[in-house]
Motif scaffolding. Sequence first.
Motif, PDB file in Angstrom:
ATOM      1  N   ALA A   1       0.583  -1.198  -0.169  1.00 51.97           N
ATOM      2  CA  ALA A   1       0.105  -0.279   0.103  1.00 51.97           C
ATOM      3  C   ALA A   1       0.897   0.812   0.317  1.00 51.97           C
ATOM      4  O   ALA A   1       1.060   2.172  -1.035  1.00 51.97           O
TER       5      ALA A   1
ATOM      6  N   GLU B   1      -0.222   4.320  -2.739  1.00 56.69           N
ATOM      7  CA  GLU B   1      -0.416   5.052  -2.787  1.00 56.69           C
ATOM      8  C   GLU B   1       1.029   6.196  -2.068  1.00 56.69           C
ATOM      9  O   GLU B   1       0.691   7.718  -2.650  1.00 56.69           O
TER      10      GLU B   1
ATOM     11  N   LEU C   1      -3.721   4.811   4.980  1.00 61.47           N
ATOM     12  CA  LEU C   1      -2.793   3.696   4.393  1.00 61.47           C
ATOM     13  C   LEU C   1      -2.928   1.705   3.352  1.00 61.47           C
ATOM     14  O   LEU C   1      -3.415   1.441   4.229  1.00 61.47           O
ATOM     15  N   GLY C   2      -4.355   1.953   2.011  1.00 64.15           N
ATOM     16  CA  GLY C   2      -4.970   0.574   2.037  1.00 64.15           C
ATOM     17  C   GLY C   2      -5.613   0.067   2.860  1.00 64.15           C
ATOM     18  O   GLY C   2      -6.559   1.558   2.722  1.00 64.15           O
TER      19      GLY C   2
END
Length: 170
Positions: free
Chosen positions: A119, A123, A152-153
Motif C-alpha cells: 500500500a 499510495e 494506507l490501503g
Amino acid sequence: MRTGWSTRPQPFTTALAHPPRGLPGALGHPARLGPKATQTRGLETGTYAGSRAATQEQLDAVVRDGEPTVEAVIVRRSPGGYRAYDGTWLGVHGEGDDDEVTDRLLGGTIRLTARLTAAAQAELRPLPGWVDRPWLKYRLALVLEDDGTALLGADRVSYDDVLGLVVERG
C-alpha cells in the motif's frame, strides 16, 4: 586434508571485508582463496542462498532475512501547508528549504511494517516541495491528517510517541 595440529608456522592470510571495486569475488579472487571460494560468490553474482531476487532491493530484503519493508517520513497536514512530526513548519508544498529543517524532517522517518509495504509503495509519494532536495526527493511522505491518522490501503495508521506506529486494521 589435515589430520592433526601442525607445529609449523602457517603463513597469515586475510580476505578483505569490503574489497575495492574491480576486485573479483565478494571476499577476494577465488584463485587466492582456494577451492571453497566459489561457495561465497553468491553476493557478487546477485544470488544468495538460492534466492530468486530479481532486483537489488529484493536481494537486500533477503539478506536482511525478512519481508520487504519501506521507510516513510511522517509529516502532518496543517492549515496552509505541512509540518514535520516535531512541529517544524515545512511550507505550503513541504519545501523546508534549509538543512536544519531537513534534519528535523528526517528525524521523523519510520519503517512501516511489511503488511503496509504494498500500500505504501502504491499510495505514498514525496511531497511536491521535495523535488529539488537531494535528501528528500525519493523519500515517501506519510501525511497525517488533523486527527493524527492516515489511511494506507484499508488500514488506518497513526504514530504515538510511546507506542510507535499504530495500525488499525481495516
